[in-house]
Design a protein around this motif. Structure first.
Motif, PDB file in Angstrom:
ATOM      1  N   VAL A 101      -3.884 -14.248  32.038  1.00 34.64           N
ATOM      2  CA  VAL A 101      -2.438 -14.391  32.422  1.00 34.64           C
ATOM      3  C   VAL A 101      -2.265 -13.478  33.864  1.00 34.64           C
ATOM      4  N   PRO A 104       2.517 -11.635  33.830  1.00 31.46           N
ATOM      5  CA  PRO A 104       3.230 -11.993  32.452  1.00 31.46           C
ATOM      6  C   PRO A 104       4.726 -11.369  32.185  1.00 31.46           C
ATOM      7  N   ARG A 142       4.756 -15.835  29.334  1.00 31.43           N
ATOM      8  CA  ARG A 142       4.814 -16.821  30.405  1.00 31.43           C
ATOM      9  C   ARG A 142       4.442 -16.301  31.676  1.00 31.43           C
ATOM     10  N   ASP A 145      -1.582 -18.911  35.940  1.00 26.89           N
ATOM     11  CA  ASP A 145      -3.063 -19.005  35.605  1.00 26.89           C
ATOM     12  C   ASP A 145      -3.773 -18.351  36.842  1.00 26.89           C
ATOM     13  N   VAL A 153       1.528 -18.974  26.924  1.00 24.70           N
ATOM     14  CA  VAL A 153       0.635 -18.713  25.745  1.00 24.70           C
ATOM     15  C   VAL A 153       1.372 -18.293  24.651  1.00 24.70           C
ATOM     16  N   THR A 167       0.603  -7.211  27.763  1.00 18.92           N
ATOM     17  CA  THR A 167       1.815  -7.215  28.798  1.00 18.92           C
ATOM     18  C   THR A 167       2.590  -5.804  29.263  1.00 18.92           C
TER      19      THR A 167
END
Length: 204
Positions: A101, A104, A142, A145, A153, A167
């Motif tokens: 991610v 994030p 969120r 990618d 996710v 995160t």
């Protein structure tokens, strides 16, 4: 193989072994930065360029994560000042999740929907130490990618803890920053009494 999407969330449970192996075999394991290294203690820069350099970084992160036997790794844990993390983590139902991610952001859960889990938490950047830390047992992250496409996710249990932990890293927080002073002191004692089982970057 592209990850399949169900509703708004990616399905990160398909072909986990093949995807993780491909990343890891392309990548090179790097030493892990540890608490005290400045890169761990400030917010990372947003990912703005999506291309070969980012893809190579993600490969190195998967290789580094496997070498250190971790379940998640943020870019600043290998000294890179970018908002990206990777994960290879089981949830509490034993389902494996693998992915990456960029940039994030955690969804804020309404207070009435938060169920806290106070399980032990550890960190590759605080080697050999663990402490209980209450976190919500459900998390949604969120971001984008590796190609810049928006993704979301979601995780429960241990995987939810992983998403929150990684995160946090990218915003300059270690899990020990969320502990009371006494617990943090105990974690640092544990770390001082242990020998890392993987290569780390010594703090000058």
């Amino acid at each position: 193989m592209a990850e399949q999407r169900t509703s708004e969330f990616i399905d990160d449970t398909q072909d986990c072994e093949a995807r993780e192996t491909a990343h890891r075999e392309r990548g090179t394991a790097r030493p892990v930065t540890v608490v005290g290294n400045p890169v761990l203690h400030s917010e990372c820069k947003d990912v703005t360029e999506y291309g070969d350099e980012l893809a190579a970084l993600i490969d190195d992160m998967f290789a580094s994560q496997r070498a250190a036997e971790g379940v998640g790794l943020a870019a600043n844990q290998i000294g890179v000042d970018l908002k990206v993390f990777v994960y290879d983590c089981m949830d509490d139902e034993g389902v494996r999740h693998v992915g990456a991610v960029c940039n994030p952001v955690l969804d804020e859960l309404p207070a009435g929907e938060r169920v806290l889990d106070d399980s032990n938490e550890g960190c590759l950047s605080v080697p050999g130490a663990y402490a209980p830390l209450a976190r919500p047992d459900y998390a949604v992250v969120r971001g984008t990618d590796a190609k810049g496409e928006p993704i979301a996710v979601r995780g429960t249990g241990y995987f939810a803890r992983c998403l929150q932990h990684e995160t946090d890293h990218l915003y300059g927080y270690l899990y020990i920053d969320r502990l009371a002073k006494r617990e943090r002191k105990d974690v640092m004692r544990q770390m001082g009494e242990s020998t890392p089982r993987y290569e780390v970057v010594p703090n000058d």
